[in-house]
Scaffold this motif. Structure first.
Motif, PDB file in Angstrom:
ATOM      1  N   HIS A 183     -49.406  29.010  35.260  1.00 11.58           N
ATOM      2  CA  HIS A 183     -49.401  29.883  36.440  1.00 11.58           C
ATOM      3  C   HIS A 183     -48.148  30.738  36.467  1.00 11.58           C
ATOM      4  N   ALA A 184     -48.309  31.981  36.945  1.00 13.41           N
ATOM      5  CA  ALA A 184     -47.167  32.713  37.487  1.00 13.41           C
ATOM      6  C   ALA A 184     -47.223  32.385  38.976  1.00 13.41           C
ATOM      7  N   THR A 185     -46.385  31.449  39.423  1.00 13.43           N
ATOM      8  CA  THR A 185     -46.388  31.088  40.858  1.00 13.43           C
ATOM      9  C   THR A 185     -45.854  32.245  41.698  1.00 13.43           C
ATOM     10  N   THR A 186     -45.206  33.185  40.999  1.00 14.27           N
ATOM     11  CA  THR A 186     -44.737  34.446  41.590  1.00 14.27           C
ATOM     12  C   THR A 186     -45.818  35.122  42.422  1.00 14.27           C
ATOM     13  N   LYS A 187     -47.079  34.902  42.067  1.00 10.60           N
ATOM     14  CA  LYS A 187     -48.194  35.657  42.673  1.00 10.60           C
ATOM     15  C   LYS A 187     -48.705  34.929  43.919  1.00 10.60           C
ATOM     16  N   TYR A 188     -49.990  34.558  43.983  1.00  9.88           N
ATOM     17  CA  TYR A 188     -50.526  34.018  45.242  1.00  9.88           C
ATOM     18  C   TYR A 188     -49.831  32.749  45.702  1.00  9.88           C
TER      19      TYR A 188
ATOM     20  N   SER B  24     -40.092  34.829  45.318  1.00  8.57           N
ATOM     21  CA  SER B  24     -39.499  34.099  44.191  1.00  8.57           C
ATOM     22  C   SER B  24     -40.337  34.202  42.929  1.00  8.57           C
ATOM     23  N   VAL B  25     -39.697  34.618  41.857  1.00 13.34           N
ATOM     24  CA  VAL B  25     -40.350  34.591  40.547  1.00 13.34           C
ATOM     25  C   VAL B  25     -40.392  33.132  40.097  1.00 13.34           C
ATOM     26  N   GLY B  26     -41.530  32.696  39.564  1.00 14.39           N
ATOM     27  CA  GLY B  26     -41.620  31.304  39.107  1.00 14.39           C
ATOM     28  C   GLY B  26     -42.890  31.053  38.317  1.00 14.39           C
ATOM     29  N   GLY B  27     -42.937  29.911  37.654  1.00 12.20           N
ATOM     30  CA  GLY B  27     -44.126  29.568  36.872  1.00 12.20           C
ATOM     31  C   GLY B  27     -44.401  28.079  36.934  1.00 12.20           C
TER      32      GLY B  27
ATOM     33  N   SER C 118     -38.947  28.891  35.461  1.00 11.33           N
ATOM     34  CA  SER C 118     -38.286  29.935  36.254  1.00 11.33           C
ATOM     35  C   SER C 118     -39.106  31.213  36.354  1.00 11.33           C
ATOM     36  N   SER C 119     -40.186  31.349  35.577  1.00 11.12           N
ATOM     37  CA  SER C 119     -41.062  32.522  35.671  1.00 11.12           C
ATOM     38  C   SER C 119     -42.416  32.168  35.055  1.00 11.12           C
ATOM     39  N   GLY C 120     -43.384  33.009  35.316  1.00 11.55           N
ATOM     40  CA  GLY C 120     -44.684  32.837  34.669  1.00 11.55           C
ATOM     41  C   GLY C 120     -44.564  33.038  33.172  1.00 11.55           C
ATOM     42  N   GLN C 121     -43.686  33.967  32.765  1.00 13.63           N
ATOM     43  CA  GLN C 121     -43.470  34.200  31.326  1.00 13.63           C
ATOM     44  C   GLN C 121     -42.978  32.924  30.644  1.00 13.63           C
ATOM     45  N   ALA C 122     -42.039  32.250  31.293  1.00 15.82           N
ATOM     46  CA  ALA C 122     -41.500  31.009  30.706  1.00 15.82           C
ATOM     47  C   ALA C 122     -42.599  29.957  30.603  1.00 15.82           C
TER      48      ALA C 122
ATOM     49  N   ILE D 259     -55.343  40.063  28.440  1.00 15.53           N
ATOM     50  CA  ILE D 259     -54.394  39.212  29.169  1.00 15.53           C
ATOM     51  C   ILE D 259     -53.307  40.115  29.745  1.00 15.53           C
ATOM     52  N   TYR D 260     -52.511  39.572  30.617  1.00 15.29           N
ATOM     53  CA  TYR D 260     -51.393  40.305  31.230  1.00 15.29           C
ATOM     54  C   TYR D 260     -50.512  40.926  30.128  1.00 15.29           C
ATOM     55  N   GLY D 261     -50.044  42.162  30.347  1.00 16.14           N
ATOM     56  CA  GLY D 261     -49.270  42.895  29.333  1.00 16.14           C
ATOM     57  C   GLY D 261     -48.032  42.149  28.867  1.00 16.14           C
TER      58      GLY D 261
ATOM     59  N   VAL E  33     -55.305  27.874  29.705  1.00 12.22           N
ATOM     60  CA  VAL E  33     -55.687  29.063  30.484  1.00 12.22           C
ATOM     61  C   VAL E  33     -54.640  29.360  31.551  1.00 12.22           C
ATOM     62  N   ASP E  34     -54.432  30.651  31.748  1.00 11.94           N
ATOM     63  CA  ASP E  34     -53.561  31.144  32.812  1.00 11.94           C
ATOM     64  C   ASP E  34     -54.447  31.345  34.035  1.00 11.94           C
ATOM     65  N   ASN E  35     -54.213  30.545  35.069  1.00  9.39           N
ATOM     66  CA  ASN E  35     -55.081  30.547  36.257  1.00  9.39           C
ATOM     67  C   ASN E  35     -54.393  31.224  37.452  1.00  9.39           C
TER      68      ASN E  35
ATOM     69  N   THR F 124     -58.600  38.187  34.426  1.00 13.17           N
ATOM     70  CA  THR F 124     -57.564  38.904  33.682  1.00 13.17           C
ATOM     71  C   THR F 124     -56.836  39.932  34.537  1.00 13.17           C
ATOM     72  N   ASN F 125     -55.573  40.121  34.185  1.00 14.48           N
ATOM     73  CA  ASN F 125     -54.721  41.121  34.822  1.00 14.48           C
ATOM     74  C   ASN F 125     -54.520  42.248  33.817  1.00 14.48           C
ATOM     75  N   PRO F 126     -54.897  43.485  34.095  1.00 14.86           N
ATOM     76  CA  PRO F 126     -55.416  43.998  35.370  1.00 14.86           C
ATOM     77  C   PRO F 126     -56.932  44.183  35.419  1.00 14.86           C
TER      78      PRO F 126
HETATM   79  N1  PLP Z   1     -49.581  35.691  34.016  1.00 19.70           N
HETATM   80  C1  PLP Z   1     -50.172  36.611  34.794  1.00 19.70           C
HETATM   81  C2  PLP Z   1     -51.669  36.606  34.935  1.00 19.70           C
HETATM   82  C3  PLP Z   1     -49.416  37.568  35.460  1.00 19.70           C
HETATM   83  O1  PLP Z   1     -50.021  38.469  36.234  1.00 19.70           O
HETATM   84  C4  PLP Z   1     -47.997  37.550  35.296  1.00 19.70           C
HETATM   85  C5  PLP Z   1     -47.156  38.543  35.963  1.00 19.70           C
HETATM   86  O2  PLP Z   1     -47.637  39.510  36.538  1.00 19.70           O
HETATM   87  C6  PLP Z   1     -47.428  36.580  34.466  1.00 19.70           C
HETATM   88  C7  PLP Z   1     -48.248  35.657  33.844  1.00 19.70           C
HETATM   89  C8  PLP Z   1     -45.952  36.512  34.258  1.00 19.70           C
HETATM   90  O3  PLP Z   1     -45.352  35.996  35.415  1.00 19.70           O
HETATM   91  P1  PLP Z   1     -43.854  36.299  35.835  1.00 19.70           P
HETATM   92  O4  PLP Z   1     -43.789  37.732  36.260  1.00 19.70           O
HETATM   93  O5  PLP Z   1     -43.570  35.329  36.929  1.00 19.70           O
HETATM   94  O6  PLP Z   1     -42.993  36.040  34.648  1.00 19.70           O
END
Ligand code: PLP
Length: 430
Positions: free
Chosen positions: A205-210, A217-220, A84-88, A110-112, A183-185, A158-160
């Motif tokens: 993946h955070a499919t939420t992005k590209y 939609s937030v997703g992973g 349901s999210s990239g976090q999940a 890595i992402y915060g 790896v988070d791609n 990496t983000n950001p």
């Molecule tokens: N991984 C990366 C690289 C991200 O940029 C993000 C969110 O910005 C996440 C994971 C988490 O994704 P989500 O916001 O869908 O939970």
């Protein structure tokens, strides 16, 4: 369909759903919590994992599975699941291998949100993470491993800070310690980088992005390469190789082979923690995926124009974008990313520091201030005040976040219009 022969642009449209005569061209939305059977025994076989099929959407749903299969095909993996999210996705990928008392190693850049999950929440659950400098030597990173270390984690871009991860190096370190590399791609997407080809074992993946690409939609997603040999490291991964009492003594690695990791994450973690996306969100994600190749190419081309423009601006103190020849990660990006393209994201600082960077952002009219990247609409964010505000100054620096850093995600607009917006914002802070 033999996915191996098809190019990514074709997979974006064709993989995961193959309608036959009279069936819908678009993936149907199975908006149903449950699925009907004719006998109680049929259903019992599903619960025992003797037969494959759907019985309750908290575990699996046909719409979600079609879209997951498309992402698996794009990454060149053996199987995938949506969350349901990239976090999940990050959480499940780690929790599928670690339990209280275990340890893992992660790049610090890595992402915060992921950093917080690893440093705070997983720690409360008894899972320890050691953060390492991803650019350190193999020996230095290797020194962070312990006998109870279960995986190595990093972000391909990496983000950001938009640092490029040396995936081959990370894979060598992980494998020499008998653990998989996850790896988070999210930022490059499989259009620009296919981590399995460089030795990664599992991709998140955070499919939420590209992949979604339109802020709907937030997703992973979690994708398994199917390459890691769990049985060869059975002492480290009893959860993969020893009988699961909650499934009548079934052992995942033996029963499911290349699909063991995703099967276990589905039938244990989804079953118990329930972070499944809504089928409607997965449908929207699939619409986004159909144009992923075309959009990513345009995002990257626009970003190249904007990075070259910003690097010439007298008000810009510094800029990071792997597409610029002087960038620290330019050569690695050229090697690891398709045609050297990283993503549409860059970061820069304005001369005069934090306050002026914020003032500049506030002066933009066309470019949005939003907590997001990878959207069709260009956007900016100040991570030190927004996404990363929970981090201490020390953690900020370790995550590659300078206090004046503006993260800029270049959208699909005309770059002349974006440059005009920046010009008026620079003029207003003179
Ligand atoms: N991984 C990366 C690289 C991200 O940029 C993000 C969110 O910005 C996440 C994971 C988490 O994704 P989500 O916001 O869908 O939970």
């Amino acid at each position: 369909m033999t996915n191996k022969k098809l190019s990514p642009a074709t997979l974006c449209i064709k993989a995961g759903w193959e309608p036959s005569k009279g069936e819908p061209r678009q993936v149907p939305i199975y908006q149903s919590t449950t699925f009907k059977y004719e006998t109680s025994e049929q259903m019992a076989d599903l619960f025992d994992l003797k037969a494959a099929g759907y019985f309750y959407t908290r575990l699996q749903n046909p719409t979600n599975d079609s879209v997951a299969a498309k992402i698996a095909a794009l990454e060149g993996g053996s199987s995938a699941m949506l969350t349901s999210s990239g976090q999940a996705a990050s959480f499940f990928a780690v929790l599928n291998l670690c339990q209280a008392g275990d340890h893992f190693v992660s790049a610090s850049t890595i992402y915060g949100g992921t950093f917080n999950l690893f440093a705070i929440t997983l720690k409360k659950m008894g899972i320890d993470c050691t953060f390492v400098d991803a650019d350190a030597s193999e020996e230095e990173i290797g020194a962070a491993f312990r006998p109870n270390t279960k995986l190595l984690f990093g972000e391909t871009l990496t983000n950001p800070a938009v640092n490029v991860l040396d995936i081959e190096k990370f894979a060598r370190i992980a494998h020499s310690h008998g653990v998989p590399l996850i790896v988070d791609n999210t930022f490059p997407t499989p259009i620009n980088c296919r981590p399995f080809e460089w030795g990664a074992d599992i991709v998140t993946h955070a499919t939420t992005k590209y992949m979604d690409g339109h802020s709907t939609s937030v997703g992973g997603a979690i994708v398994d390469s199917g390459n890691f040999d769990w049985a060869a490291h059975a002492d480290k991964f009893p959860g993969m190789t020893e009988p699961d009492e909650s499934y009548h003594g079934l052992a995942y690695a033996q029963a499911f082979g290349k699909n063991a990791f995703i099967t276990k994450a589905t039938v244990q973690l989804m079953r118990d923690l329930g972070s499944i996306p809504s089928p409607f969100n997965s449908y929207l994600l699939n619409v986004g995926l159909e144009s992923l190749q075309a959009r990513v190419e345009r995002h990257c081309a626009n970003a190249q124009v904007m990075a070259e423009y910003l690097s010439q601006c007298p008000e810009v103190a510094w800029i990071k974008f792997p597409g610029l020849p002087g960038d620290k990660y330019h050569d690695l990006a050229q090697k690891q990313f398709t045609k050297g393209r990283s993503s549409g994201v860059m970061c820069f600082g304005i001369k005069g520091g934090r306050e002026r960077s914020i003032k500049f952002m506030d002066s933009l009219k066309l470019i949005n201030i939003v907590t997001h990247v990878a959207d069709a609409a260009s956007c900016v964010l100040h991570p030190a005040s927004h996404t990363h505000r929970q981090l201490t100054d020390e953690q900020l620096i370790a995550a590659g976040v300078q206090p004046d850093l503006i993260r800029f995600s270049v959208g699909l607009e005309n770059t002349d219009d974006l440059i005009a917006d920046m010009e008026q914002a620079f003029a207003s802070i003179k």
